[in-house]
Write an enzyme that holds these catalytic residues in place. Structure first.
Site, PDB file in Angstrom:
ATOM      1  N   THR A  19       0.811  -1.222   0.000  1.00 40.03           N
ATOM      2  CA  THR A  19       0.000   0.000   0.000  1.00 40.03           C
ATOM      3  C   THR A  19       0.839   1.264   0.000  1.00 40.03           C
ATOM      4  OG1 THR A  19      -1.814  -1.132   1.104  1.00 40.03           O
ATOM      5  CG2 THR A  19      -1.767   1.232   1.354  1.00 40.03           C
ATOM      6  N   SER A  62       1.356  -7.873  -0.994  1.00 38.21           N
ATOM      7  CA  SER A  62       2.228  -8.752  -0.212  1.00 38.21           C
ATOM      8  C   SER A  62       1.720 -10.179  -0.085  1.00 38.21           C
ATOM      9  CB  SER A  62       2.504  -8.146   1.155  1.00 38.21           C
ATOM     10  OG  SER A  62       1.353  -8.159   1.961  1.00 38.21           O
ATOM     11  N   ASP A  95       0.045  -6.806   4.839  1.00 38.03           N
ATOM     12  CA  ASP A  95      -0.707  -8.051   5.067  1.00 38.03           C
ATOM     13  C   ASP A  95       0.203  -9.216   5.473  1.00 38.03           C
ATOM     14  OD1 ASP A  95      -2.875  -6.537   4.321  1.00 38.03           O
ATOM     15  OD2 ASP A  95      -3.243  -7.578   2.438  1.00 38.03           O
TER      16      ASP A  95
END
Ligand code: ASP
Length: 330
Positions: A19, A62, A95
């Site tokens: 992100t 990820s 994540d």
């Protein structure tokens, strides 16, 4: 990567996506990785005294980062540190950030700081946290007090140990914790307050070949034998069970587990997320003592996702069931 040996303090920023480097396409909803995203321009103003070098390794969400990718991250960082970087920062999706940080701590012999960070809010969102996290991560990677630290996680001005940190919220900015231990340190008023260092030191592992699939199944009320039996004959290297409590399963699942444990390593861990898998407390059918008698390997202090990484690394290097049991017990 240029010749950095001549510069005084240079930090390598190894980007992998996440992100922190995701943008929206015009007219589209939602963000996605942007290759070539410029992470560094805002950092040059925050750190005018440092050399900063950006190495874009890949630009992935990820969940798609593999252990082979993490080996690549480790190797590229090693090369950069050898060439003279005083430390490294890895930007990564949140994540699976804890898994990559943990895997780096298994793969990297370095004592220089390798600081993994990311963002919960994308660069164009109000209150984007990526630039602040990245500036703090660079600050730690360049800090002489952080020498000896090796891989660590920086999030929200907290520095976390790679084997303790966990993502505990799916969307809020304060998404990481090392509870019940707490972070190793903080950034306070532009200073580094590092109060703890990891003591777990091991011979580094390496991805030695193809990484076999190692599924994790989670027990709960009445784990069904059919769930375990579904893995008979499957092309998997091992199975990790996230047991309830101290590492327990339903009594009616144990025969299927015993049968599977004859064929492949089966590892019992705890779904609780904190504390060891027990080894000598409970003696009923489906307890940790019962499972050990049936040839199931105890996952020790490792969470299910950590045990999976350890087992995958060991199996990729051709290690035996006994090696797995020995490693997990330390
Ligand atoms: N939500 C994720 C992030 O924080 C996406 C990912 O993990 O790549 O970066």
């Amino acid at each position: 990567m240029g010749d950095v040996a001549s510069m005084t303090r240079t930090v390598g920023i190894f980007s992998t996506g996440g992100t922190i480097a995701m943008t929206a396409q015009p007219g589209e909803q939602g963000v996605a990785p942007e290759a070539g995203f410029d992470l560094l321009s805002p950092m040059r103003a925050a750190h005018p005294d440092l050399g900063l070098e950006h190495i874009e390794l890949f630009a992935k969400p990820s969940a798609s980062v593999s252990l082979a990718d993490v080996q690549q991250i480790a190797d590229q960082i090693e090369a950069g540190l050898q060439a003279g970087f005083c430390g490294a920062v890895v930007t990564h999706g949140t994540d699976t950030l804890e898994e990559t940080a943990f895997a780096l701590s298994l793969l990297m012999p370095t004592s220089k700081p390798v600081v993994v960070t990311g963002a919960m809010r994308s660069p164009e969102a109000a209150g984007a946290d990526g630039p602040a996290n990245l500036a703090s991560a660079i600050f730690v990677a360049a800090n002489r007090e952080a020498e000896g630290l090796g891989p660590a996680v920086m999030f929200g001005d907290e520095i976390h140990a790679p084997h303790l940190v966990r993502k505990i919220h799916s969307s809020r900015p304060h998404a990481f914790t090392s509870d019940p231990f707490g972070p190793m340190g903080h950034i306070v008023e532009g200073r580094l307050d590092l109060q703890m260092r990891p003591t777990l030191v091991r011979k580094p592992l390496r991805v030695g070949g193809p990484v076999p699939p190692v599924p994790i199944i989670q027990a709960g009320l009445d784990l069904e034998p059919e769930t375990v039996a579904a893995f008979f004959g499957a092309e998997i290297g091992a199975l990790v069970i996230a047991g309830v409590g101290g590492g327990h399963v339903s009594s009616r699942a144990v025969d299927a587990i015993s049968d599977l444990a004859q064929a492949i390593p089966v590892i019992i861990t705890s779904r609780v997320g904190m504390g060891h898998t027990l080894s000598r407390s409970y003696a009923y059918g489906g307890s940790e003592i019962d499972l050990a008698r049936r040839g199931v390997i105890n996952g020790g202090r490792w969470r299910p996702a950590q045990a999976r990484i350890i087992v995958q690394l060991l199996l990729s290097a051709g290690k035996s069931r006994q090696d797995i049991a020995d490693w997990l017990s330390h």
